[in-house]
Design an enzyme around this catalytic site. Sequence first.
Site, mmCIF file in Angstrom:
data_model
loop_
_atom_site.group_PDB
_atom_site.id
_atom_site.type_symbol
_atom_site.label_atom_id
_atom_site.label_comp_id
_atom_site.label_asym_id
_atom_site.label_seq_id
_atom_site.Cartn_x
_atom_site.Cartn_y
_atom_site.Cartn_z
ATOM 1 N N GLU A 167 0.876 -1.174 0.000
ATOM 2 C CA GLU A 167 0.000 0.000 0.000
ATOM 3 C C GLU A 167 0.915 1.226 0.000
ATOM 4 O O GLU A 167 1.577 1.527 0.986
ATOM 5 C CB GLU A 167 -0.896 -0.002 1.243
ATOM 6 N N CYS A 206 -1.641 9.585 1.985
ATOM 7 C CA CYS A 206 -1.333 9.069 0.655
ATOM 8 C C CYS A 206 -2.417 9.421 -0.347
ATOM 9 O O CYS A 206 -2.169 9.439 -1.565
ATOM 10 C CB CYS A 206 -1.116 7.560 0.701
#
Length: 466
Positions: free
Chosen positions: A227, A261
């Site tokens: 991720e 993110c």
Amino acid sequence: MTLTSFEPATGATLWTGAIGDVDAEVATARGAWAGWAARPFAFRVETLRRFANVARAKLEPFADLIARETGKPLWEARSEVEIVIKKVDISVSAYAERTSQRRLEGAMGARVSVRHKPHGVLAVLGPYNFPAHLPNGHIVPALIAGNAIVFKPSEKTPAVGAFLTALYHEAGVPEDVIRCVQGGPDIGKALAAHPGLDGLLFTGSARAGAALSRQFAETPGKMLALEMGGNNPLVIWDARDVQTAATIAVQSAFLSAGQRCTCARRLIVRDGDHEPLVESITRLMDRLILDHPHADPAPFMGPVIDNDAADQLQAGFLELLGRGAKPIRRMDRRDPDKPFLTPALIDVTEVERRTDAELFGPLLQMVRVDDFDAAITEANATRYGLSASLVGGSPELYDRFWANARAGVINWNNPTNGAPSTAPFGGIGLSGNHRPSAWYAADYCAYPVTSSEAETARATIGIGLA
């Protein structure tokens, strides 16, 4: 040898602890995982429900620690702890949907059974921006599935990692089943390369994720879930309410001081129609409170994680200026000894060969284009593919955007950040390796086993015998 963390907002020492022993921690987890996996599923679930209760009882000290070690506002740290608590129920439901036992009818009266087994010992490498929520998003479903865990927190947030691990132990997860190993990048590399692992669950930068992908290419039998970050586009097009669009832009770009993110890195607008929007955005930016986590009134954003990160962001901002970008709001640093950065907006339309990088902080780059096709092209002008949002437009325009935008999270009239935990979360390209987390985390925490079963053995050879 020891590791020390500091409060970004004050520079004060927060935590000091010993560097961990990777070999010892993996061996401990290896010796414990089979016993944990043999426990009934209901036992593991109830143990994790106790963890949620323990975390709930310690919400305030937990949130205070997160706020101090990351610099994020206390209200945001509280939200992070609440997400940690909710993760248990979400993971139980996701496990039932994604990896439940199934019975099918097979040939000749045989049953076909589909069940799932844990991998064994999984390493979890956590980031600093959500030092509790993001590793917890791997750890809880992995423990429910029956795995043992060796958890390495970010070297920038070791105190939160140690606190989180202690909560699992207090709730009744055996101490040997989840281990916390502290240290810097060298410890992370040693853990990732350890032959005693059955897989690794990673949240962090694209550079580190790419290195892990190359490393694990030689061990295809080990699970690897990546991720990573994003260079996320926010397209604002024919917005009916300019002020609302500006609010979404500010939330997308500057929440968590831009250290998510999913934060918007690129604002894509129609050239010639953008002035009212820019005016609304800058007016709102000028009102944002930048202060320490416990300030009153509560700040919208705090500092970035440390002075090194602030230095890199300022260098990135100045590099863009040197290549022809035009500042609309500059990135200023009020105190050279502390990592408080003011949110910045910069027009990079005239910058040729713009660097496709995740500048992980409060910097939003605006790109002006002539039409919506050009907007989609610009949105996709990245090797990343995590999040993308369209604000404004008709349902038909959103259908075009959804069909053509390359991202794992695509929103309409909502910020790029804040994806729900009740849905899969992940990206493509440099943003992930097609192992989405959140609701789909169950998929990488256990592997399916298909069995053809009959109570009595029956077999015939109907052709080919002399």
